[in-house]
Design a protein around this motif. Structure first.
Motif, PDB file in Angstrom:
ATOM      1  N   CYS A   1     -60.913 118.391  37.544  1.00  0.00           N
ATOM      2  CA  CYS A   1     -62.551 117.149  37.582  1.00  0.00           C
ATOM      3  C   CYS A   1     -63.341 117.394  36.147  1.00  0.00           C
ATOM      4  O   CYS A   1     -63.447 118.647  35.847  1.00  0.00           O
TER       5      CYS A   1
ATOM      6  N   CYS B   1     -67.847 121.140  39.124  1.00  0.00           N
ATOM      7  CA  CYS B   1     -67.333 121.685  39.210  1.00  0.00           C
ATOM      8  C   CYS B   1     -66.444 122.406  38.373  1.00  0.00           C
ATOM      9  O   CYS B   1     -65.368 123.093  39.119  1.00  0.00           O
TER      10      CYS B   1
ATOM     11  N   LYS C   1     -63.814 119.373  46.226  1.00  0.00           N
ATOM     12  CA  LYS C   1     -65.432 119.009  45.747  1.00  0.00           C
ATOM     13  C   LYS C   1     -66.330 118.377  45.776  1.00  0.00           C
ATOM     14  O   LYS C   1     -67.007 118.703  46.928  1.00  0.00           O
ATOM     15  N   CYS C   2     -66.024 117.448  44.866  1.00  0.00           N
ATOM     16  CA  CYS C   2     -67.565 116.299  44.930  1.00  0.00           C
ATOM     17  C   CYS C   2     -67.012 114.837  45.472  1.00  0.00           C
ATOM     18  O   CYS C   2     -67.597 114.370  45.489  1.00  0.00           O
TER      19      CYS C   2
ATOM     20  N   CYS D   1     -61.296 115.268  42.888  1.00  0.00           N
ATOM     21  CA  CYS D   1     -62.162 116.375  43.448  1.00  0.00           C
ATOM     22  C   CYS D   1     -62.123 116.880  44.761  1.00  0.00           C
ATOM     23  O   CYS D   1     -62.683 116.050  45.401  1.00  0.00           O
TER      24      CYS D   1
ATOM     25  N   ASN E   1     -66.450 116.514  36.142  1.00  0.00           N
ATOM     26  CA  ASN E   1     -68.351 116.847  37.413  1.00  0.00           C
ATOM     27  C   ASN E   1     -68.202 118.204  36.583  1.00  0.00           C
ATOM     28  O   ASN E   1     -67.965 119.028  37.073  1.00  0.00           O
TER      29      ASN E   1
END
Ligand SMILES: [Zn+2]
Length: 218
Positions: A94, A99, A82-83, A80, A96
């Motif tokens: 993702c 996200c 983002k994370c 991912c 999460n």
């Protein structure tokens, strides 16, 4: 009229030369019979054909890069942006919640990991009976947030340990099919099993009759 399907069905399938193109023919009772694979370079779509009473196939679709990678001795997971969470088996989006289903990106993984959990198999499908008893492990590859199930070889079953380091071992060239059985795990170089414990002794006892039975197989 244009074909609106996301993943087209190919006109022609290149079957592995070890297997007959006559996939409607006699099928022996060997469980799932591998027929061939199809890699569409342009569409980046990978497909595996299997035979169980009748030919069928599954599409890797969005995960085609992973399937093709197995043929090429490469482990492709996703990450991912983002994370930073990594996934193998790969996830397209993702997981999460923060996200918001961010699309994950392909990342080539190191062929190593550790055992998250495992079980000792005392029974199996026909194709694996002679290798009983064997260890099936959930392995976390290269720091991923998911674990992948595969066989752990090169070890006495009772010596398997939670958290032990493992490496990926590839099936020989010509034997890989773009499926999960293209590789297995073995203990990492230099790993030594810990001392015998009452629990290990118990597992060893349980394995005994399995070894004896396997020795009677032709
Ligand atoms: Zn994320």
């Amino acid at each position: 009229m244009t074909d609106k399907r996301l993943h087209r069905i190919p006109d022609k399938v290149e079957f592995n030369d070890k297997h007959s193109n006559d996939f409607r023919g006699d099928v022996r009772e060997h469980g799932f019979h591998f027929c061939g694979y199809d890699w569409d370079e342009k569409e980046e779509q990978f497909k595996v054909y299997l035979h169980y009473d009748q030919l069928y196939y599954w599409k890797y679709a969005e995960l085609s890069k992973m399937g093709k990678g197995l043929l090429d001795k490469e482990l492709w997971g996703t990450q991912c942006p983002k994370c930073g969470d990594k996934f193998f088996p790969p996830r397209v989006n993702c997981w999460n919640l923060d996200c918001n289903l961010e699309k994950a990106e392909w990342i080539k993984l190191k062929p190593e990991g550790y055992v998250h959990t495992f079980t000792i198999a005392g029974w199996s499908g026909k194709s694996s009976l002679k290798r009983l008893p064997f260890v099936l492990a959930y392995v976390v590859v290269d720091g991923c947030k998911t674990a992948v199930a595969n066989e752990l070889r090169g070890i006495d079953p009772w010596d398997a340990e939670f958290g032990m380091p493992v490496k990926v071992v590839w099936a020989p060239d010509g034997d890989r099919r773009g499926t999960i059985t293209d590789f297995w795990f073995e203990p990492a170089d230099g790993w030594k099993p810990g001392p015998m414990t009452p629990e290990k002794e118990r597992m060893k006892e349980l394995c005994k009759p399995v070894y004896e039975w396997v020795a009677t197989l032709k």
